[in-house]
Design an enzyme around this catalytic site. Structure first.
Site, PDB file in Angstrom:
ATOM      1  N   ASP A  79       0.850  -1.125   0.080  1.00 51.33           N
ATOM      2  CA  ASP A  79       0.054   0.082   0.066  1.00 51.33           C
ATOM      3  C   ASP A  79       0.786   1.225   0.132  1.00 51.33           C
ATOM      4  O   ASP A  79       1.900   1.301   0.460  1.00 51.33           O
ATOM      5  CB  ASP A  79      -0.974   0.213   1.399  1.00 51.33           C
ATOM      6  N   GLU A 146      -0.480  -2.201   4.985  1.00 46.64           N
ATOM      7  CA  GLU A 146       0.254  -1.978   6.434  1.00 46.64           C
ATOM      8  C   GLU A 146      -0.064  -0.892   6.980  1.00 46.64           C
ATOM      9  O   GLU A 146       0.065  -0.717   8.454  1.00 46.64           O
ATOM     10  CB  GLU A 146       1.728  -2.069   5.926  1.00 46.64           C
ATOM     11  N   GLU A 147       0.022   0.261   6.290  1.00 45.16           N
ATOM     12  CA  GLU A 147      -0.137   1.568   6.986  1.00 45.16           C
ATOM     13  C   GLU A 147      -1.478   1.709   7.943  1.00 45.16           C
ATOM     14  O   GLU A 147      -1.361   2.645   8.883  1.00 45.16           O
ATOM     15  CB  GLU A 147      -0.034   2.825   5.844  1.00 45.16           C
ATOM     16  N   HIS A 375       7.518   8.472   4.619  1.00 47.24           N
ATOM     17  CA  HIS A 375       6.213   9.431   4.940  1.00 47.24           C
ATOM     18  C   HIS A 375       6.488  10.938   4.331  1.00 47.24           C
ATOM     19  O   HIS A 375       5.644  11.747   4.483  1.00 47.24           O
ATOM     20  CB  HIS A 375       5.570   9.190   6.188  1.00 47.24           C
TER      21      HIS A 375
HETATM   22 ZN    ZN Z   1       4.834   3.833   6.780  1.00 48.50          ZN
HETATM   23 ZN    ZN Z   2       6.041   1.299   5.442  1.00 47.73          ZN
END
Ligand code: ZN
Ligand code: ZN
Length: 406
Positions: A79, A146-147, A375
C-alpha cells in the site's frame, strides 16, 4: 559456484524488468485496502513464475514447493499513503484519491512499499529460475494495508493459516533512510508496538461569560494533556522505553461558548508488553481522575484503533540471517539497525503460525542524496543499488534455510 551465486546468476535480466516495474508501481500507488492494480500485477507475475497463487484477505500469496526441506515465508507490503509527492522524478506519482472523509488527497509511495514489492518479485523470480540450487518451499506473501495496521490481520482473519503451508521461518524488510546497498539487522525488539486511542471527555455546555454554570471540557482536556506527560517522566523506569503523544485535542467552536465535550487522540509506542499495559492503564486512570476532579457529568470513553504489534526479532534467526548477509554483502554493508520507534503489522503473520521471524532494514539513499524520512513527500529511494540489495537480501536469507541439498 555457491548456491547463492547460482540463484543470482540470472540477476542481470531480473534487474532490467525490476527497474521498469518499480517505476510503474511508483507512478501508480494505491491507498491501503485499495491495492487492486498492484495485487493483480503481483498475481500475474507470480503465475508467470509458476507459483501456486492464492488470494487471501486482499493479499496475494505465491507458493513454490520445490522438494523436501524447510518452508520460508517472505513478505512485502503493497500500500501507499495519502501524501502528495513533491519529488521531481520522471516517474513521480500524480495520482489522487478520495479519502475516508470524502476529501481529495494525493497518493504516493512515500513509505517505499513499491521497493518491497519489486524486491520480493525479483527474489521470487530468481528462486523459481534456479530450482536446482535449493530445496524446500518458498512462500512470497504480498499483503495489503500495512499503513492502517489492518492488512496482516485481514489475511489472518481470512484463514491464512489454513490456506498456505506453515512456514518454519519468516522474513520482511523495509527501505529506510540508510545508505543504499546496506542492510541493518537487529535481534529482539526492532520496531515498537503502536496503539492509538480516541478519548472523549464530557463537560457541561454554558455561555462563555457564565463558566460557573457549566463544566469546561477545554480546561479538563488541558489538564489531561499535561498530566499524561507524567506517565513517561514519572511512572516509567528510567531507561525503559515508552512514548505518549497527544497528537490532537479538539473542543468547541467559538470563544464565548463553553462546549460540552473534548476529544483527544493519543499515540502510544512501547517495546515491552508489560510497559504497554502499564502505560494504557496509566492513561485511563489519569483521564478518569481528571474527569472526577472537574465534576464531569459522564464517564470518559476510550476507543482504541490503529494498533500495531511489537516486532520482536528472533535471536537465532537474526544471527543466522546476519551471518549470511555478512558473508554475501561483506562486513561493511551489514549494520546494526538499532531499535526503531516506528511500528509494523508484519509480525501478526508469523505470530499466527507461531513461526520465528526477523525483520531487517534496507538502505535506500545514495551518497550525497538528501535523506528524507519515510512518509515525507520527498521520500524517494534511489533505484540502485537499493533494488538489487533488497532482492539479494531476500534470496540470501532464504537460502540460509533452503540452500542445502535436502
Ligand atoms: Zn509507512
Ligand atoms: Zn512502510
Amino acid at each position: 559456484m555457491t548456491r547463492v551465486e547460482e540463484v543470482l546468476a540470472g540477476m542481470d535480466a531480473t534487474r532490467a524488468w525490476q527497474e521498469e516495474l518499480y517505476r510503474d508501481l511508483h507512478a501508480h500507488p494505491e491507498l491501503s485496502s485499495h491495492e487492486v492494480r498492484t495485487s493483480a500485477e503481483v498475481a500475474d507475475r507470480l503465475t508467470a513464475f509458476r507459483y501456486d497463487v492464492r488470494r487471501v484477505g486482499g493479499g496475494v500469496v505465491g507458493v513454490l514447493a520445490n522438494g523436501p526441506g524447510q518452508t520460508v515465508l517472505a513478505r512485502a507490503d503493497m500500500d501507499a499513503l495519502p501524501v502528495t509527492e513533491l519529488t521531481d522524478l520522471p516517474y513521480a506519482s500524480k495520482v489522487t484519491a478520495v479519502d475516508e472523509s470524502g476529501g481529495t488527497v494525493g497518493v504516493s509511495h512515500a513509505c517505499g512499499h513499491d521497493v518491497h514489492v519489486t524486491c520480493l518479485l525479483g527474489a521470487a523470480a530468481a528462486l523459481a529460475g534456479a530450482r536446482e540450487a535449493w530445496s524446500g518451499t518458498f512462500i512470497a506473501l504480498f499483503q495489503p494495508a500495512e499503513e492502517t495496521g489492518a492488512g496482516a490481520r485481514g489475511m489472518v482473519d481470512d484463514g491464512l493459516t489454513d490456506k498456505i503451508p506453515r512456514p518454519d521461518v519468516a522474513f520482511a524488510q523495509h527501505v529506510l533512510g540508510h545508505e543504499a546497498g546496506v542492510v541493518g539487522t537487529q535481534a529482539g525488539p526492532a520496531l515498537s508496538a503502536g496503539d492509538s486511542v480516541r478519548i472523549a471527555v464530557h463537560g457541561k455546555g454554558s455561555h462563555g461569560s457564565m463558566p460557573h454554570l457549566g463544566v469546561d471540557p477545554v480546561v479538563l482536556a488541558a489538564s489531561i494533556v499535561l498530566r499524561l506527560q507524567t506517565i513517561v517522566a514519572r511512572e516509567t523506569r528510567p531507561g525503559e522505553f515508552a512514548v505518549v503523544t497527544v497528537g490532537s485535542s479538539t473542543a468547541g467552536t467559538k470563544s464565548n461558548i463553553i462546549p460540552d465535550r473534548a476529544v483527544l487522540l493519543v499515540n502510544i509506542r512501547t517495546y515491552d508488553e508489560t510497559v504497554r499495559q502499564r502505560v494504557i492503564a496509566g492513561i485511563e486512570r489519569i483521564v478518569r481522575a481528571e474527569c472526577l476532579a472537574s465534576g464531569s457529568p459522564a464517564p470518559p470513553t476510550f476507543e482504541y484503533y490503529d494498533q500495531f504489534p511489537l516486532t520482536d526479532n528472533d535471536a537465532e534467526v537474526t544471527a543466522k540471517v546476519s551471518g549470511a548477509f555478512r558473508s554475501h554483502f561483506g562486513e561493511s554493508r551489514v549494520i546494526e539497525l538499532g531499535r526503531v520507534t516506528a511500528s509494523e503489522d508484519f509480525s501478526r503473520l508469523p505470530d499466527a503460525f507461531g513461526t520465528p521471524y526477523t525483520y531487517w532494514g534496507l538502505g535506500g539513499f545514495g551518497p550525497g542524496q538528501p535523506l528524507y524520512p519515510n512518509h515525507s513527500p520527498y521520500f524517494a529511494p534511489t533505484l540502485q543499488p537499493t533494488l538489487t540489495a533488497g532482492t539479494e537480501a531476500l534470496i540470501v536469507a532464504t537460502l540460509a534455510y533452503l540452500g542445502q541439498a535436502a
